[in-house]
Design a protein around this motif. Structure first.
Motif, PDB file in Angstrom:
ATOM      1  N   ALA A 165       0.858  -1.181   0.000  1.00  0.00           N
ATOM      2  CA  ALA A 165       0.000   0.000   0.000  1.00  0.00           C
ATOM      3  C   ALA A 165       0.897   1.236   0.000  1.00  0.00           C
ATOM      4  O   ALA A 165       1.865   1.315   0.771  1.00  0.00           O
ATOM      5  CB  ALA A 165      -0.910   0.019   1.222  1.00  0.00           C
ATOM      6  N   VAL A 166       0.596   2.182  -0.869  1.00  0.00           N
ATOM      7  CA  VAL A 166       1.399   3.404  -0.953  1.00  0.00           C
ATOM      8  C   VAL A 166       1.348   4.149   0.377  1.00  0.00           C
ATOM      9  O   VAL A 166       0.268   4.405   0.920  1.00  0.00           O
ATOM     10  CB  VAL A 166       0.900   4.307  -2.091  1.00  0.00           C
ATOM     11  CG1 VAL A 166       1.586   5.673  -2.046  1.00  0.00           C
ATOM     12  CG2 VAL A 166       1.139   3.639  -3.441  1.00  0.00           C
ATOM     13  N   ALA A 167       2.532   4.481   0.906  1.00  0.00           N
ATOM     14  CA  ALA A 167       2.628   5.186   2.192  1.00  0.00           C
ATOM     15  C   ALA A 167       3.024   6.646   2.009  1.00  0.00           C
ATOM     16  O   ALA A 167       2.497   7.527   2.700  1.00  0.00           O
ATOM     17  CB  ALA A 167       3.632   4.484   3.100  1.00  0.00           C
ATOM     18  N   ARG A 189      11.133  -3.477   5.735  1.00  0.00           N
ATOM     19  CA  ARG A 189      10.815  -4.016   4.409  1.00  0.00           C
ATOM     20  C   ARG A 189       9.817  -3.095   3.705  1.00  0.00           C
ATOM     21  O   ARG A 189       8.787  -2.714   4.263  1.00  0.00           O
ATOM     22  CB  ARG A 189      10.214  -5.413   4.625  1.00  0.00           C
ATOM     23  CG  ARG A 189       9.800  -6.153   3.393  1.00  0.00           C
ATOM     24  CD  ARG A 189       9.452  -7.586   3.769  1.00  0.00           C
ATOM     25  NE  ARG A 189       8.700  -8.247   2.709  1.00  0.00           N
ATOM     26  CZ  ARG A 189       7.429  -8.594   2.812  1.00  0.00           C
ATOM     27  NH1 ARG A 189       6.759  -8.360   3.934  1.00  0.00           N
ATOM     28  NH2 ARG A 189       6.820  -9.191   1.795  1.00  0.00           N
ATOM     29  N   ARG A 190      10.128  -2.740   2.446  1.00  0.00           N
ATOM     30  CA  ARG A 190       9.267  -1.818   1.720  1.00  0.00           C
ATOM     31  C   ARG A 190       9.585  -1.853   0.233  1.00  0.00           C
ATOM     32  O   ARG A 190      10.595  -2.398  -0.194  1.00  0.00           O
ATOM     33  CB  ARG A 190       9.414  -0.389   2.259  1.00  0.00           C
ATOM     34  CG  ARG A 190      10.810   0.179   2.110  1.00  0.00           C
ATOM     35  CD  ARG A 190      11.006   1.321   3.104  1.00  0.00           C
ATOM     36  NE  ARG A 190      12.310   1.952   2.987  1.00  0.00           N
ATOM     37  CZ  ARG A 190      13.419   1.456   3.514  1.00  0.00           C
ATOM     38  NH1 ARG A 190      13.389   0.292   4.166  1.00  0.00           N
ATOM     39  NH2 ARG A 190      14.561   2.102   3.390  1.00  0.00           N
ATOM     40  N   LEU A 191       8.716  -1.223  -0.540  1.00  0.00           N
ATOM     41  CA  LEU A 191       8.892  -1.077  -1.978  1.00  0.00           C
ATOM     42  C   LEU A 191       9.109   0.400  -2.269  1.00  0.00           C
ATOM     43  O   LEU A 191       8.389   1.254  -1.744  1.00  0.00           O
ATOM     44  CB  LEU A 191       7.631  -1.567  -2.702  1.00  0.00           C
ATOM     45  CG  LEU A 191       7.568  -1.374  -4.214  1.00  0.00           C
ATOM     46  CD1 LEU A 191       8.563  -2.300  -4.916  1.00  0.00           C
ATOM     47  CD2 LEU A 191       6.141  -1.644  -4.727  1.00  0.00           C
ATOM     48  N   VAL A 192      10.117   0.709  -3.101  1.00  0.00           N
ATOM     49  CA  VAL A 192      10.376   2.104  -3.477  1.00  0.00           C
ATOM     50  C   VAL A 192      10.342   2.213  -4.999  1.00  0.00           C
ATOM     51  O   VAL A 192      11.073   1.493  -5.694  1.00  0.00           O
ATOM     52  CB  VAL A 192      11.736   2.604  -2.945  1.00  0.00           C
ATOM     53  CG1 VAL A 192      11.956   4.062  -3.354  1.00  0.00           C
ATOM     54  CG2 VAL A 192      11.802   2.478  -1.428  1.00  0.00           C
ATOM     55  N   VAL A 213       8.134   7.126  -4.622  1.00  0.00           N
ATOM     56  CA  VAL A 213       6.927   6.574  -3.989  1.00  0.00           C
ATOM     57  C   VAL A 213       7.348   5.387  -3.123  1.00  0.00           C
ATOM     58  O   VAL A 213       7.990   4.453  -3.612  1.00  0.00           O
ATOM     59  CB  VAL A 213       5.913   6.115  -5.049  1.00  0.00           C
ATOM     60  CG1 VAL A 213       4.701   5.453  -4.380  1.00  0.00           C
ATOM     61  CG2 VAL A 213       5.475   7.295  -5.919  1.00  0.00           C
ATOM     62  N   THR A 214       6.976   5.432  -1.867  1.00  0.00           N
ATOM     63  CA  THR A 214       7.286   4.340  -0.946  1.00  0.00           C
ATOM     64  C   THR A 214       5.993   3.613  -0.558  1.00  0.00           C
ATOM     65  O   THR A 214       4.987   4.254  -0.257  1.00  0.00           O
ATOM     66  CB  THR A 214       7.972   4.866   0.327  1.00  0.00           C
ATOM     67  OG1 THR A 214       9.172   5.551  -0.040  1.00  0.00           O
ATOM     68  CG2 THR A 214       8.320   3.720   1.281  1.00  0.00           C
TER      69      THR A 214
END
Length: 218
Positions: A165-167, A189-192, A213-214
């Motif tokens: 989910a976009v943070a 842990r995250r997506l960038v 966008v994280t």
């Protein structure tokens, strides 16, 4: 993450996040000498044009750990609400020491020396050109409008899907992006997701900012 420009405009446009038609984030997707004798001309080396991501990848210790976990690469990213559904391929370092990117903005690059969706820590970095001459606008151009909370799904080579989910959504000057944080191996842990945005510089044929966008795993 940087993408080098060549001295000529055409190649610069092909390798950079460039467009004279559209500016994501800008909402327009379209010597003085003492001698009386003339001095001989002094050759001056051309100044290098700024790169698309303006920063080399942070350096790390090259020593391998005692155990190296198997890597399952991400191969696709989808943001259904924005119409984003594109292939992802692994990328390493370009000749300038920065992250390389696929030339086609419809293909995203995954920083293959970093984390994956299955990693227990660190950021999985996916980046793409916002547009390119000969290709047009890329799917990541839509990220400028992504609302916080938007669902993002990354599919890995083994078929596993990881939802996020976009943070946060940040449009930052290229010289102000905290790259050490973007390429972090040890944090949560995250997506960038990274692309270009903001105002378009007609002198350098590059955007002046990066959109970062994280997203956090669900």
């Amino acid at each position: 993450m940087a993408v080098p420009l060549a001295a000529v405009v055409v190649l610069a446009c092909l390798t950079g996040c460039s467009s004279a038609d559209r500016v994501p984030g800008g909402r327009s997707l379209s010597t003085d000498g003492a001698s009386s004798a003339p001095a001989a001309p002094v050759p001056v080396a051309p100044s290098p044009a700024p790169s698309a991501f303006s920063s080399a990848v942070p350096l790390r210790d090259a020593a391998l750990p005692a155990e190296v976990p198997a890597v399952v690469a991400p191969v696709r990213i989808a943001v259904p609400s924005l119409g984003i559904d594109q292939a992802v391929r692994p990328e390493g370092v370009d000749p300038t020491g920065a992250m390389a990117l696929p030339a086609d903005p419809a293909v995203a690059g995954w920083w293959r020396f970093g984390s994956t969706p299955s990693s227990t820590s660190g950021s999985t970095v996916l980046a793409a050109h916002v547009d390119a001459v000969g290709y047009g606008i890329g799917p990541f151009a839509h990220l400028v409008d992504v609302p916080v909370g938007t669902r993002v799904t990354v599919t890995s080579a083994d078929g596993t899907t990881t939802p996020y989910a976009v943070a946060t959504v940040d449009l930052l000057a290229k010289t102000g992006v905290p790259w050490a944080s973007v390429f972090d191996h040890d944090g949560p842990r995250r997506l960038v997701l990274v692309t270009c945005g903001g105002e378009f510089d007609t002198a350098t044929h590059h955007y002046r900012s990066n959109l970062v966008v994280t997203a956090t795993p669900l």
